[in-house]
Design a protein around this motif. Structure first.
Motif, PDB file in Angstrom:
ATOM      1  N   ASN A  18      19.186  55.373 -21.171  1.00 33.96           N
ATOM      2  CA  ASN A  18      19.050  53.778 -21.611  1.00 33.96           C
ATOM      3  C   ASN A  18      17.505  53.398 -21.792  1.00 33.96           C
ATOM      4  N   GLN A  19      16.519  54.135 -21.265  1.00 39.28           N
ATOM      5  CA  GLN A  19      15.153  53.927 -21.388  1.00 39.28           C
ATOM      6  C   GLN A  19      14.819  54.406 -22.683  1.00 39.28           C
ATOM      7  N   GLU A  20      15.272  55.497 -23.237  1.00 35.20           N
ATOM      8  CA  GLU A  20      15.014  55.952 -24.495  1.00 35.20           C
ATOM      9  C   GLU A  20      15.619  55.145 -25.797  1.00 35.20           C
ATOM     10  N   ARG A  21      16.966  54.663 -25.367  1.00 31.18           N
ATOM     11  CA  ARG A  21      17.532  53.661 -26.317  1.00 31.18           C
ATOM     12  C   ARG A  21      16.701  52.177 -26.549  1.00 31.18           C
ATOM     13  N   PHE A  22      16.210  51.895 -25.490  1.00 26.34           N
ATOM     14  CA  PHE A  22      15.365  50.808 -25.306  1.00 26.34           C
ATOM     15  C   PHE A  22      13.913  50.879 -26.159  1.00 26.34           C
ATOM     16  N   PHE A  23      13.359  51.901 -25.846  1.00 26.30           N
ATOM     17  CA  PHE A  23      12.272  52.262 -26.485  1.00 26.30           C
ATOM     18  C   PHE A  23      12.188  52.203 -28.054  1.00 26.30           C
ATOM     19  N   GLY A  25      14.941  51.246 -29.646  1.00 30.65           N
ATOM     20  CA  GLY A  25      15.520  50.050 -30.116  1.00 30.65           C
ATOM     21  C   GLY A  25      14.232  48.703 -30.319  1.00 30.65           C
ATOM     22  N   LEU A  26      13.295  49.004 -29.603  1.00 29.01           N
ATOM     23  CA  LEU A  26      12.253  47.956 -29.556  1.00 29.01           C
ATOM     24  C   LEU A  26      11.329  48.427 -30.832  1.00 29.01           C
ATOM     25  N   THR A  61      19.358  54.750 -33.134  1.00 29.27           N
ATOM     26  CA  THR A  61      19.562  53.551 -32.349  1.00 29.27           C
ATOM     27  C   THR A  61      20.033  52.210 -32.834  1.00 29.27           C
ATOM     28  N   LEU A  64      18.981  46.122 -30.686  1.00 31.98           N
ATOM     29  CA  LEU A  64      19.440  45.371 -29.456  1.00 31.98           C
ATOM     30  C   LEU A  64      19.906  44.197 -29.269  1.00 31.98           C
TER      31      LEU A  64
END
Length: 66
Positions: A18-23, A25-26, A61, A64
């Motif tokens: 989730n952290q990797e996807r969040f980064f 994604g941002l 990715t 978001l």
């Protein structure tokens, strides 16, 4: 034959996907809005501040949620 990043080593997946996807994604959002330019990202990749397969991860990715 070896692929684009064969000589750069292999990146391990983050222990929390989730952290990797969040980064990424941002990062995707910043690239789309022009906050981060392609040149800026390539410069940081050259300095080894960002992984060298960042563009591929950004493409994979999903955006978001709003």
């Amino acid at each position: 034959m070896l692929g684009r990043y064969a000589l750069l080593g292999h990146y391990r997946a983050h222990w929390d996907p989730n952290q990797e996807r969040f980064f990424f994604g941002l990062l995707r959002e910043c690239l789309e809005k022009g906050v981060v330019s392609e040149k800026m990202l390539r410069d940081e990749m050259a300095r080894n501040h960002v992984r060298h397969d960042a563009f591929e991860l950004v493409e994979r990715t999903p955006p978001l949620a709003a």
